[in-house]
Design an enzyme around this catalytic site. Structure first.
Site, PDB file in Angstrom:
ATOM      1  N   GLU A 171      -4.117   8.823  34.270  1.00  3.79           N
ATOM      2  CA  GLU A 171      -2.990   8.522  33.384  1.00  3.79           C
ATOM      3  C   GLU A 171      -3.132   9.088  31.976  1.00  3.79           C
ATOM      4  OE1 GLU A 171      -1.456   4.417  35.557  1.00  3.79           O
ATOM      5  OE2 GLU A 171      -2.334   4.270  33.547  1.00  3.79           O
ATOM      6  N   GLU A 351      -2.422   4.290  42.524  1.00  2.00           N
ATOM      7  CA  GLU A 351      -2.213   2.929  42.000  1.00  2.00           C
ATOM      8  C   GLU A 351      -0.793   2.497  42.318  1.00  2.00           C
ATOM      9  OE1 GLU A 351      -3.002   1.910  37.924  1.00  2.00           O
ATOM     10  OE2 GLU A 351      -4.846   3.099  37.861  1.00  2.00           O
TER      11      GLU A 351
END
Length: 444
Positions: A171, A351
């Protein structure tokens, strides 16, 4: 075993990978043991701004309890486990002398996973930058690309005989937009943000080259958080703010890494940081696209904020998780389609999960029906995307364990296993059994 029926996953590949994910700072603890250096999150926690003044000092004590956690994964039946290396655990100063005790911990973890028949997926960076490098400018310093490459070489040569799946970053859009490194988020920091973005992209490219050179058969990607950015009203200002945030959140890392160019709307901002050959250094061949997805974000114009956006109201009546994140499986399916269309890479969902305030009942059981319903709906949406031809090859639940959730501390729980932070006892929730049943049902 939960009575909630399983989604139809017949459209998924026969070699589809089911897994779980965690990250080093969120579960390991042992922040001052065996020669580990401080990370920027250790320092940030010390100022008391984390909810309930929580810290990562103990977290889930995975550093000492990793065997128990691998046994949980084996009971769950996952084929893969995505974890991250704590950079300051193996290089306390971020560079220079390696810490053998830290390297040995990951040796033990990797060997335990392999003995359990679980494939290790290693992420090089999940936000816990060594504080020693922050004091040299952190991601504001172009030298970070070299330091990250050297760190990657240490990881690759130590673990590459047993680990073949590597992610460079987790991320990057999130840790750049909401960085501990940017200081006050006013318009004067915009130049710092652009410099940071470019330096992280350079580090990604350098790490890919190091992994290719040092790990035979390496399978490499980067993990991108992608959420649709939607205007919170019908105003033109909100639409413009949502479009601007969409570029920073969803495109500014995968576009240069996978397509060789920054989004057109921000090329002028990045240009002062470019040196000859940089785009070729960034756009290195990768094998897959790592996708983290939770929900859309709703955006309003905020002219005093650094990038001109703020988070606005969600649509009235929209279903929400207990932590007020929209539940929108169709947005997940659409995101998978857009990644497939734009980047043309195999996709692994690394995720996806459901935040709650779980507590044991009077019998000590943790019945998390909401999480099961969420996972069922999102996995069904993924299967629908696969039915349309989207090349999705794996799904990893966030997370194996309840853990340290950054600024929220331990107040929010995402785990399939409940952690009693006083005793550190792990208790599988009803979602654990449901996910185990899903994995078992898909096996020949």
């Amino acid at each position: 075993m939960s009575t909630i029926q399983l989604p139809n996953t017949a459209s998924l590949r026969s070699d589809f990978i089911w897994g779980v994910s965690t990250s080093s700072f969120q579960i390991e603890g042992a922040t001052r043991e065996d020669g580990r250096g401080a990370s920027i999150w250790d320092v940030y926690c010390q100022n008391g701004t984390i909810k309930n003044h929580d810290t990562g000092d103990v977290a889930c004590d995975h550093y000492h309890r990793y065997r128990e956690d691998v046994a949980l994964m084996k009971a769950l039946g996952v084929q893969a486990y995505r974890f991250s290396i704590a950079w300051p655990r193996i290089l306390p100063q971020g560079r220079g002398a390696a810490n053998e005790a830290g390297l040995s911990f990951y040796d033990r973890l990797i060997d335990e996973l392999l003995a359990a028949g679980i494939e290790p997926w290693l992420c090089l960076y999940h936000w816990d930058l060594p504080q020693a490098l922050e004091e040299h400018g952190g991601w504001q310093n172009r030298e970070m690309a070299t330091w990250f490459a050297d760190y990657t070489a240490l990881v690759a040569t130590r673990f590459g005989d047993r680990v073949k799946r590597f992610a460079t970053f987790n991320e990057p859009s999130i840790f750049s937009l909401f960085s501990r490194s940017l200081g006050e988020r006013d318009r004067s920091s915009e130049e710092k943000l652009h410099r940071m973005i470019h330096n992280v992209n350079l580090a990604h490219g350098a790490a890919v080259d190091v992994l290719r050179a040092n790990v035979a058969g390496a399978s490499i990607g980067c993990i991108h958080n992608r959420q649709p950015c939607r205007p919170s009203s019908s105003s033109e200002a909100d639409a413009a703010a949502a479009a601007r945030l969409d570029v920073y959140w969803n495109s500014v890392f995968p576009d240069p890494q996978c397509r060789g160019a920054y989004p057109e709307s921000m090329r002028a901002a990045i240009e002062p940081h470019l040196q000859p050959g940089d785009m070729a250094r960034i756009c290195r061949p990768v094998d897959w696209f790592g996708l983290n997805h939770y929900s859309p974000v709703y955006v309003k114009a905020d002219p005093v904020s650094m990038l001109g956006y703020g988070f606005g109201d969600k649509p009235a009546g929209a279903p929400l998780t207990p932590i007020d994140w929209p539940v929108d499986p169709e947005a997940f399916s659409d995101t998978l389609q857009s990644v497939h269309d734009r980047y043309g890479l195999p996709i692994y969902v690394l995720e996806n999960g459901y935040g709650n305030f779980d507590q044991p009942d009077q019998n000590g059981a943790v019945i998390d029906t909401g999480r099961i319903e969420f996972l069922k709906a999102y996995i069904a949406a993924m299967a629908a995307a696969a039915c349309r031809g989207v090349d999705v090859r794996g799904y990893f639940v966030w997370s194996l364990l309840d853990n340290f959730e950054w600024d929220s501390g331990y107040s929010i729980r995402f785990g399939l296993a409940y952690v009693d932070y006083a005793s550190l006892r792990r208790t599988p929730k009803s979602s654990f059994d449901w996910y185990a049943g899903l994995i078992k049902a898909g096996q020949p």
